[in-house]
Design a protein around this motif. Structure first.
Motif, mmCIF file in Angstrom:
data_model
loop_
_atom_site.group_PDB
_atom_site.id
_atom_site.type_symbol
_atom_site.label_atom_id
_atom_site.label_comp_id
_atom_site.label_asym_id
_atom_site.label_seq_id
_atom_site.Cartn_x
_atom_site.Cartn_y
_atom_site.Cartn_z
ATOM 1 N N VAL A 30 -45.055 37.027 7.775
ATOM 2 C CA VAL A 30 -44.845 37.937 6.646
ATOM 3 C C VAL A 30 -43.588 38.772 6.856
ATOM 4 C CG1 VAL A 30 -45.728 40.049 5.538
ATOM 5 C CG2 VAL A 30 -47.214 38.079 5.805
ATOM 6 N N LEU A 31 -43.422 39.303 8.073
ATOM 7 C CA LEU A 31 -42.243 40.122 8.358
ATOM 8 C C LEU A 31 -40.958 39.310 8.247
ATOM 9 C CD1 LEU A 31 -43.493 42.259 11.389
ATOM 10 C CD2 LEU A 31 -43.238 42.975 9.012
ATOM 11 N N LEU A 32 -41.021 38.032 8.647
ATOM 12 C CA LEU A 32 -39.849 37.163 8.531
ATOM 13 C C LEU A 32 -39.497 36.887 7.072
ATOM 14 C CD1 LEU A 32 -40.507 34.503 11.316
ATOM 15 C CD2 LEU A 32 -38.549 36.043 11.198
ATOM 16 N N ALA A 33 -40.526 36.611 6.267
ATOM 17 C CA ALA A 33 -40.293 36.127 4.903
ATOM 18 C C ALA A 33 -40.166 37.241 3.859
ATOM 19 C CB ALA A 33 -41.427 35.180 4.495
ATOM 20 N N SER A 34 -40.885 38.340 4.044
ATOM 21 C CA SER A 34 -40.948 39.353 2.978
ATOM 22 C C SER A 34 -39.611 40.051 2.759
ATOM 23 C CB SER A 34 -42.042 40.381 3.281
ATOM 24 O OG SER A 34 -41.808 41.031 4.519
ATOM 25 N N SER A 35 -38.897 40.374 3.830
ATOM 26 C CA SER A 35 -37.589 41.033 3.675
ATOM 27 C C SER A 35 -36.602 40.105 2.981
ATOM 28 C CB SER A 35 -37.042 41.453 5.034
ATOM 29 O OG SER A 35 -37.809 42.501 5.569
ATOM 30 N N GLY A 44 -40.258 44.596 -9.112
ATOM 31 C CA GLY A 44 -41.232 44.106 -10.094
ATOM 32 C C GLY A 44 -41.402 42.597 -10.018
ATOM 33 N N SER A 45 -40.291 41.879 -9.911
ATOM 34 C CA SER A 45 -40.342 40.415 -9.798
ATOM 35 C C SER A 45 -41.018 40.002 -8.498
ATOM 36 C CB SER A 45 -38.934 39.823 -9.838
ATOM 37 O OG SER A 45 -38.307 40.111 -11.055
ATOM 38 N N ALA A 46 -40.698 40.707 -7.401
ATOM 39 C CA ALA A 46 -41.311 40.397 -6.107
ATOM 40 C C ALA A 46 -42.824 40.588 -6.166
ATOM 41 C CB ALA A 46 -40.710 41.283 -5.013
ATOM 42 N N ALA A 47 -43.280 41.658 -6.834
ATOM 43 C CA ALA A 47 -44.716 41.936 -6.941
ATOM 44 C C ALA A 47 -45.437 40.824 -7.695
ATOM 45 C CB ALA A 47 -44.945 43.276 -7.631
ATOM 46 N N PHE A 235 -47.179 41.852 2.367
ATOM 47 C CA PHE A 235 -45.973 41.173 1.890
ATOM 48 C C PHE A 235 -45.154 42.110 1.008
ATOM 49 C CE2 PHE A 235 -43.220 37.787 0.778
ATOM 50 C CZ PHE A 235 -43.527 36.694 1.560
ATOM 51 N N LEU A 236 -45.828 42.846 0.137
ATOM 52 C CA LEU A 236 -45.125 43.772 -0.759
ATOM 53 C C LEU A 236 -44.486 44.914 0.033
ATOM 54 C CD1 LEU A 236 -44.411 44.421 -3.687
ATOM 55 C CD2 LEU A 236 -46.526 45.745 -3.841
ATOM 56 N N VAL A 237 -45.248 45.477 0.989
ATOM 57 C CA VAL A 237 -44.710 46.562 1.824
ATOM 58 C C VAL A 237 -43.484 46.067 2.592
ATOM 59 C CG1 VAL A 237 -45.175 48.024 3.837
ATOM 60 C CG2 VAL A 237 -46.896 47.804 2.041
ATOM 61 N N GLY A 238 -43.564 44.829 3.129
ATOM 62 C CA GLY A 238 -42.435 44.263 3.860
ATOM 63 C C GLY A 238 -41.240 43.961 2.968
ATOM 64 N N ALA A 239 -41.503 43.695 1.676
ATOM 65 C CA ALA A 239 -40.418 43.351 0.747
ATOM 66 C C ALA A 239 -39.666 44.579 0.238
ATOM 67 C CB ALA A 239 -40.985 42.572 -0.443
ATOM 68 N N ILE A 240 -40.300 45.737 0.242
ATOM 69 C CA ILE A 240 -39.695 46.937 -0.357
ATOM 70 C C ILE A 240 -38.380 47.333 0.326
ATOM 71 C CG2 ILE A 240 -40.016 49.443 -0.656
ATOM 72 C CD1 ILE A 240 -42.934 48.784 -1.499
ATOM 73 N N PRO A 241 -38.325 47.441 1.670
ATOM 74 C CA PRO A 241 -37.031 47.786 2.278
ATOM 75 C C PRO A 241 -35.934 46.767 1.960
ATOM 76 C CG PRO A 241 -38.801 48.064 3.877
ATOM 77 C CD PRO A 241 -39.385 47.362 2.692
ATOM 78 N N GLY A 242 -36.287 45.489 1.962
ATOM 79 C CA GLY A 242 -35.316 44.451 1.627
ATOM 80 C C GLY A 242 -34.848 44.544 0.188
ATOM 81 N N SER A 243 -35.781 44.847 -0.722
ATOM 82 C CA SER A 243 -35.448 44.969 -2.140
ATOM 83 C C SER A 243 -34.522 46.168 -2.388
ATOM 84 C CB SER A 243 -36.730 45.113 -2.967
ATOM 85 O OG SER A 243 -36.427 45.172 -4.341
#
Length: 418
Positions: A30-35, A44-47, A235-243
């Motif tokens: 998850v950490l590898l892929a979410s960012s 919004g799209s990521a969610a 996954f969402l939490v991990g995606a937020i910094p990247g987004s």
């Protein structure tokens, strides 16, 4: 019937305990892929992508964990029924390679994460190879004592992981980071495929854990808690910094947001729980190939090999490796799911293995066709569902169903003629 009830009462785990172990394993992917996903999509799209991908995984995981509960067999024991007792060896080799790949990649990530943490926070420079070796000692120690030890590791580490994830979320949401416009042309289907493909191997091998669960209700609970609740949230939490930063790695994103320390500590704990689970599953599979050796010895050998390979510069191989897993592994799950619904709803009778052919060529045909379709769709030669790993799973499942029906009708025709 009474022996099954006794099995349910002793040496089994609750759905929540199984979910905790699965959660510990899936955090690293998850950490590898979410960012990476977050860096290419708006929040919004990521969610939306994460929600659809998690729903697909939840349905598959509930089925697969329930199959493990019904069979009281790990994945390698279940595939014998559809591929044949000898044919299953080839499948177990593929699963062993895929699990060892994850062990080596995670050991590599552990080495670099600890190295960077020590260098940036304490000014201490240690060789990455030494840290990888020390990490492998920890992974082996967490696994060699069996399923119970794996549960204890998860109980200790997973709450820390979850706490650190929400520390990172708080830091990201309270930071004043200028929003970067997204320039990616990542399609919805490709994005969902990355969410599904990130963890499809764990879902495909989840009967390993279903074989330890109390009963069917707990099997369903484990699937829903892990992939319907925990996975999308993490996954969402991990995606937020990247987004927010458009950075493809969590450490790079957190360097812009404010501090890499929570992310580095999180990666270290995630690697420990993830590789303890990978080692556990890897040992189960390898033990079918080397039956004369005790499981703990195989775990130690896996640890030594992981220390050697994990010390190399292997991250360049990582994407092709993930693509291979996303194509070759889901059809295996598609076949044993179809076999369950066609032939095994009343249970797995070991006597069938003696009566059936040792190698079932038609099953391999279904698997090859499913893998070929996955290869074609992942390369964009044509599109089915838009999610290559699901394409390969569904085609293999349908192919197995049709070939089984054809085989059964031929068998009955021969019987009638005789």
């Amino acid at each position: 019937m009474s022996s099954r009830n006794n099995t349910e009462q002793s040496n089994t785990a609750s759905g929540a305990q199984i979910a905790m172990i699965l959660l510990g394993i899936l955090v690293t992917p998850v950490l590898l892929a979410s960012s990476s996903l977050g860096s290419q999509l708006t929040l919004g799209s990521a969610a939306a992508v994460i929600a659809v991908g998690s729903l697909i995984l939840t349905v598959l995981a509930v089925i697969n964990i329930a199959i493990g509960e019904q069979a009281r067999l790990p994945t390698y024991g279940i595939v014998k029924y559809s591929f044949g007792s000898k044919g299953a060896i080839a499948i177990n080799v593929i699963m062993a390679i895929s699990l060892f790949g994850w062990i080596a990649v995670t050991a590599n990530m552990f080495g670099h994460s600890v190295h960077d943490l020590l260098a940036t926070q304490f000014g201490l420079e240690l060789p990455v190879a030494l840290i990888v070796a020390l990490g492998c000692v920890i992974f082996v120690a967490s696994t060699a004592f069996g399923f119970e030890a794996l549960g204890k590791v998860s109980k200790f580490a997973v709450p820390i992981i979850v706490l650190l994830m929400f520390v990172i979320l708080y830091m990201a949401l309270t930071a004043s980071v200028p929003l970067v416009e997204k320039v990616s042309d990542l399609s919805f289907g490709a994005a969902v495929s990355s969410v599904v493909g990130t963890i499809i191997v764990l879902v495909a091998t989840s009967p390993d854990f279903g074989s330890f669960v109390h009963n069917r209700k707990h099997a369903v609970l484990a699937g829903i808690l892990t992939f319907g609740l925990a996975y999308p949230v993490l996954f969402l939490v991990g995606a937020i910094p990247g987004s927010m930063t458009s950075e493809g790695s969590l450490l790079s994103a957190m360097a812009i947001i404010g501090s890499t320390l929570p992310a580095a500590i999180l990666l270290v704990f995630a690697c420990i729980t993830g590789n303890a689970g990978n080692m556990f599953q890897g040992t189960l599979v390898v033990s079918t190939l080397f039956t004369k050796f005790p499981k703990w010895q195989l775990t130690v050998v896996l640890g030594i090999l992981a220390a050697i390979v994990g010390s190399m510069d292997i991250m360049a191989w990582f994407i092709p490796f993930l693509l291979f897993l996303g194509i070759a592994t889901p059809p295996i799950a598609g076949i044993y799911i179809a076999d369950f619904f066609i032939n095994r709803r009343n249970g797995y009778d070991e006597a069938c293995l003696q009566q059936d052919p040792a190698i079932k060529p038609m099953t391999f045909v279904a698997w090859c066709v499913g893998s070929l379709v996955g290869f074609c769709t992942v390369n964009g030669w044509f599109t089915l569902s838009g999610i290559p790993s699901i394409d390969s799973l569904m085609i293999a499942s349908i192919g197995y169903f049709l070939l089984t029906r054809i085989g059964q009708s031929k068998g009955s025709a021969l019987t009638n003629n005789g």
